[in-house]
Design a protein around this motif. Sequence first.
Motif, PDB file in Angstrom:
ATOM      1  N   GLY A 121      13.735 -30.228 -23.697  1.00  0.00           N
ATOM      2  CA  GLY A 121      12.347 -30.851 -24.503  1.00  0.00           C
ATOM      3  C   GLY A 121      11.127 -29.524 -24.496  1.00  0.00           C
ATOM      4  N   TYR A 122      10.601 -30.877 -23.105  1.00  0.00           N
ATOM      5  CA  TYR A 122       9.659 -30.380 -22.310  1.00  0.00           C
ATOM      6  C   TYR A 122       9.519 -29.021 -21.863  1.00  0.00           C
ATOM      7  CZ  TYR A 122       5.171 -30.704 -19.362  1.00  0.00           C
ATOM      8  OH  TYR A 122       4.001 -30.955 -19.032  1.00  0.00           O
ATOM      9  N   LEU A 123      10.944 -28.616 -20.990  1.00  0.00           N
ATOM     10  CA  LEU A 123      11.419 -26.969 -20.292  1.00  0.00           C
ATOM     11  C   LEU A 123      10.689 -26.091 -21.229  1.00  0.00           C
ATOM     12  CD1 LEU A 123      13.307 -27.352 -17.510  1.00  0.00           C
ATOM     13  CD2 LEU A 123      11.231 -27.338 -17.209  1.00  0.00           C
ATOM     14  N   LEU A 124      11.165 -26.021 -22.772  1.00  0.00           N
ATOM     15  CA  LEU A 124      11.393 -24.914 -23.570  1.00  0.00           C
ATOM     16  C   LEU A 124      10.521 -25.369 -24.641  1.00  0.00           C
ATOM     17  CD1 LEU A 124      15.590 -25.055 -24.470  1.00  0.00           C
ATOM     18  CD2 LEU A 124      14.032 -23.704 -22.650  1.00  0.00           C
ATOM     19  N   GLY A 125       9.361 -26.416 -24.242  1.00  0.00           N
ATOM     20  CA  GLY A 125       8.515 -26.180 -26.022  1.00  0.00           C
ATOM     21  C   GLY A 125       7.164 -25.523 -25.888  1.00  0.00           C
ATOM     22  N   GLY A 126       7.514 -24.754 -24.651  1.00  0.00           N
ATOM     23  CA  GLY A 126       6.087 -23.193 -25.537  1.00  0.00           C
ATOM     24  C   GLY A 126       5.010 -23.479 -24.175  1.00  0.00           C
ATOM     25  N   PRO A 127       4.278 -22.817 -24.063  1.00  0.00           N
ATOM     26  CA  PRO A 127       3.629 -22.432 -22.573  1.00  0.00           C
ATOM     27  C   PRO A 127       2.256 -24.173 -22.890  1.00  0.00           C
ATOM     28  CG  PRO A 127       2.708 -20.772 -24.324  1.00  0.00           C
ATOM     29  CD  PRO A 127       3.953 -21.646 -24.725  1.00  0.00           C
ATOM     30  N   GLU A 128       2.097 -24.199 -24.275  1.00  0.00           N
ATOM     31  CA  GLU A 128       0.876 -25.618 -23.945  1.00  0.00           C
ATOM     32  C   GLU A 128       1.354 -26.881 -23.672  1.00  0.00           C
ATOM     33  OE1 GLU A 128      -0.436 -24.839 -27.715  1.00  0.00           O
ATOM     34  OE2 GLU A 128      -1.481 -23.244 -27.991  1.00  0.00           O
TER      35      GLU A 128
ATOM     36  N   ILE B 231       8.267 -31.494 -28.227  1.00  0.00           N
ATOM     37  CA  ILE B 231       8.735 -31.611 -28.345  1.00  0.00           C
ATOM     38  C   ILE B 231       9.827 -32.293 -27.638  1.00  0.00           C
ATOM     39  CG2 ILE B 231      10.677 -29.414 -28.165  1.00  0.00           C
ATOM     40  CD1 ILE B 231       9.135 -29.204 -30.834  1.00  0.00           C
ATOM     41  N   ALA B 232       9.230 -32.533 -26.538  1.00  0.00           N
ATOM     42  CA  ALA B 232       9.989 -33.550 -25.184  1.00  0.00           C
ATOM     43  C   ALA B 232      10.950 -34.750 -26.115  1.00  0.00           C
ATOM     44  CB  ALA B 232       9.394 -33.583 -24.058  1.00  0.00           C
ATOM     45  N   THR B 233       9.761 -35.398 -26.446  1.00  0.00           N
ATOM     46  CA  THR B 233       9.896 -37.264 -27.349  1.00  0.00           C
ATOM     47  C   THR B 233      10.143 -36.732 -28.213  1.00  0.00           C
ATOM     48  OG1 THR B 233       7.635 -36.459 -28.337  1.00  0.00           O
ATOM     49  CG2 THR B 233       7.552 -37.661 -25.631  1.00  0.00           C
TER      50      THR B 233
END
Length: 304
Positions: free
Chosen positions: A224-231, A238-240
Amino acid sequence: MISTIGLTLPLELSIYLFLVATMFSMGLGLTMREIAAPLHRRRLIGIAFFINLIVIPLAGIAVVSLLPMEMGVAAGLLIVACAPGSTIGPKLAEFSRGDVSLAISIMFFLSVLAIFTTPITLTLILPGAITEQIDFFSVMTTLVILIFLPMVAGLAINSRWRSFADRIRDRAFLLSNLTIVIFGIIFIWVQVTGEVRFIDSFFAVGITATAAVFILVAFSMCIGYLLGGPEKHNRQVIATSTTNRNLGVSLLVGASALASHGEAFLIIIVYAIVQTLISGLIAVKWGQKVRRKEKRERKEMTKE
């Protein structure tokens, strides 16, 4: 539905009460503007759907395939992996100082989608011996009644009678928290009395299944953290949101499918505890970093 679950009546009713109270209190805290606000960020919403509806179930299949465990335990993990839309996503976004409106939108749409996608996905990936025990139409109907309708009712009250919603929101949220405590008390009670011997099958779960829970939770957080975009604040949301699966849907489907597998039902509870603790601690840590950064910036502005 109650007669087919195979658990004690108080435990069944506590699951239902938890679902209704949680979804109603969630609806009281939502507005259509909050839900719709992030929809213009289609890429982010699409990523959240892709991870929750496809990547995490596939990861669940990989974990149960690689680690040896009982069929019922594996099924319990897969049920959790296929149930997106946890209601604590927005609260974790507050803790991490992330985009709360994005978390609200993801939570709302995934909670609704889970009613339909969870039974369909499980039909495709669960062993036939288990899916044969599930009346998926009955499960979907029950999910609509216990999740969708209470959430829409709360949303409607908040939209049309805002002052009334403001008066009852805190009480509804308190009731929601109370219902999970009631469920926990009843869950422990039926073990102590021996009415339902979940405790006898605790050791049957084993360290392998517990490790599988941690692996799946850690993977969910990382992907979730890796694919959650640049911001960064979006990645955190997204990660949580991805890490926390839908406890209510998992409990209801698990109770229907795994009545004869106490250790599998227990794994759902273990998963809920692990995901909440890990994501909660990480979200708080992220929030502390943001606050420290803001504090340094204020000090620098004061010096200037």
